[in-house]
Design an enzyme around this catalytic site. Structure first.
Site, short mmCIF file in Angstrom:
data_model
loop_
_atom_site.label_atom_id
_atom_site.label_comp_id
_atom_site.label_asym_id
_atom_site.label_seq_id
_atom_site.Cartn_x
_atom_site.Cartn_y
_atom_site.Cartn_z
N HIS A 238 31.30 44.21 36.38
CA HIS A 238 31.64 42.86 35.86
C HIS A 238 30.45 42.19 35.98
O HIS A 238 30.35 41.27 36.77
CB HIS A 238 32.79 42.43 36.59
CG HIS A 238 33.56 41.32 35.76
ND1 HIS A 238 35.00 41.05 35.90
CD2 HIS A 238 32.91 40.23 35.12
CE1 HIS A 238 35.24 39.97 35.05
NE2 HIS A 238 33.90 39.39 34.86
N GLU B 243 33.34 45.01 32.36
CA GLU B 243 34.51 44.07 32.23
C GLU B 243 33.39 42.55 31.95
O GLU B 243 32.45 42.37 32.48
CB GLU B 243 35.15 43.95 33.66
CG GLU B 243 35.88 45.09 33.84
CD GLU B 243 36.65 44.84 35.23
OE1 GLU B 243 37.70 45.57 35.70
OE2 GLU B 243 36.40 43.85 35.86
N HIS C 104 42.92 44.81 40.45
CA HIS C 104 42.87 43.52 41.27
C HIS C 104 43.54 43.43 42.72
O HIS C 104 44.90 43.58 42.73
CB HIS C 104 43.40 42.11 40.56
CG HIS C 104 42.66 40.89 41.10
ND1 HIS C 104 41.39 40.53 40.68
CD2 HIS C 104 42.78 40.23 42.20
CE1 HIS C 104 40.94 39.48 41.35
NE2 HIS C 104 41.73 39.11 42.04
#
Length: 237
Positions: free
Chosen positions: A43, A70, A190
């Site tokens: 990410h 991401e 997450h």
């Protein structure tokens, strides 16, 4: 089977703390795959405080499973994806100063914007996933964007798991069931860890992939990276 994609951002954070190449992010990705990871997630953020844009370029030719990139679809991010063309792009609406991702898309409000981005990314051969809260209206509207998958933002599940895991997972199960009905693939991520992962897997029909970084890397400090990757894989059987 639910696949495990290991997020290696935290390895890059450690490297960046000293400004050299230890630990080696590319070698860590190779090792995660060798130890059983079925994907590598990164990410990159505009300040490059962990994964750098150049890391993404360098990872693409050496990742042999799937590279999942991401990020917020800013012009710079889209330029990077256009160049690298990873197997999967996960669109996340995080602010530039966010410590970590903290909310899913409003796919009703942003449907037209997302539709154009999704179409472009799919033209590069990327699978596209949209980061969502477990809100049924958002899941329904995600279909209109043309995305292949949604990724459920699981912080609320993780926060409520030890208090009442059935209540914590209920909205996620409903979102997963609706995604199946609508033909959307399902990812999740997450705050997932060795305590809460197996129950989530059991409760979400059609869960294709989880991406896990922070907890997995923390566990690896004590348990070793090879052992930790394999322990997380076992939670997904």
């Amino acid at each position: 089977m639910t696949k495990l994609s290991v997020n290696i951002n935290k390895i890059a954070t450690l490297r960046n703390a000293r400004g050299h190449n230890r630990p080696d992010v590319l070698q860590a990705a190779r090792d995660c795959e060798r130890f059983g990871a079925q994907g590598i997630t990164v990410h990159p953020r505009p300040d490059e405080r962990h994964i750098r844009y150049q890391d993404v370029r360098d990872l693409k030719p050496i990742v042999t499973t799937e590279l999942n990139v991401e990020g917020n679809p800013t012009p710079d991010f889209l330029d990077l994806v256009r160049e690298v063309r990873p197997e999967q792009v996960t669109l996340v609406p995080d602010a530039p100063d966010a410590i970590t991702s903290n909310a899913g898309w409003d796919t009703v409000r942003h449907q037209q914007q997302l539709m154009g981005i999704v179409q472009e990314l799919k033209s590069y051969g990327c699978r596209v996933s949209i980061f969502l809260d477990p809100d049924l209206d958002m899941v329904k509207a995600a279909v209109g964007t043309g995305a292949d998958r949604i990724e459920l933002y699981t912080e609320a599940y993780a926060s409520g798991y030890h208090h009442n895991r059935e209540a914590a997972v209920a909205p996620y199960r409903a979102a997963a069931e609706l995604a199946q009905q609508l033909g959307l693939g399902l990812n999740a991520g997450h705050d997932l860890d060795l305590d809460n992962l197996a129950y989530l897997k059991q409760q979400l029909p059609g869960l294709a992939e989880v991406s896990i970084g922070h907890a997995l890397i923390c566990d690896a400090l004590y348990l070793g990276l090879e052992n930790t990757v394999q322990l997380y894989r076992r939670q997904l059987v």
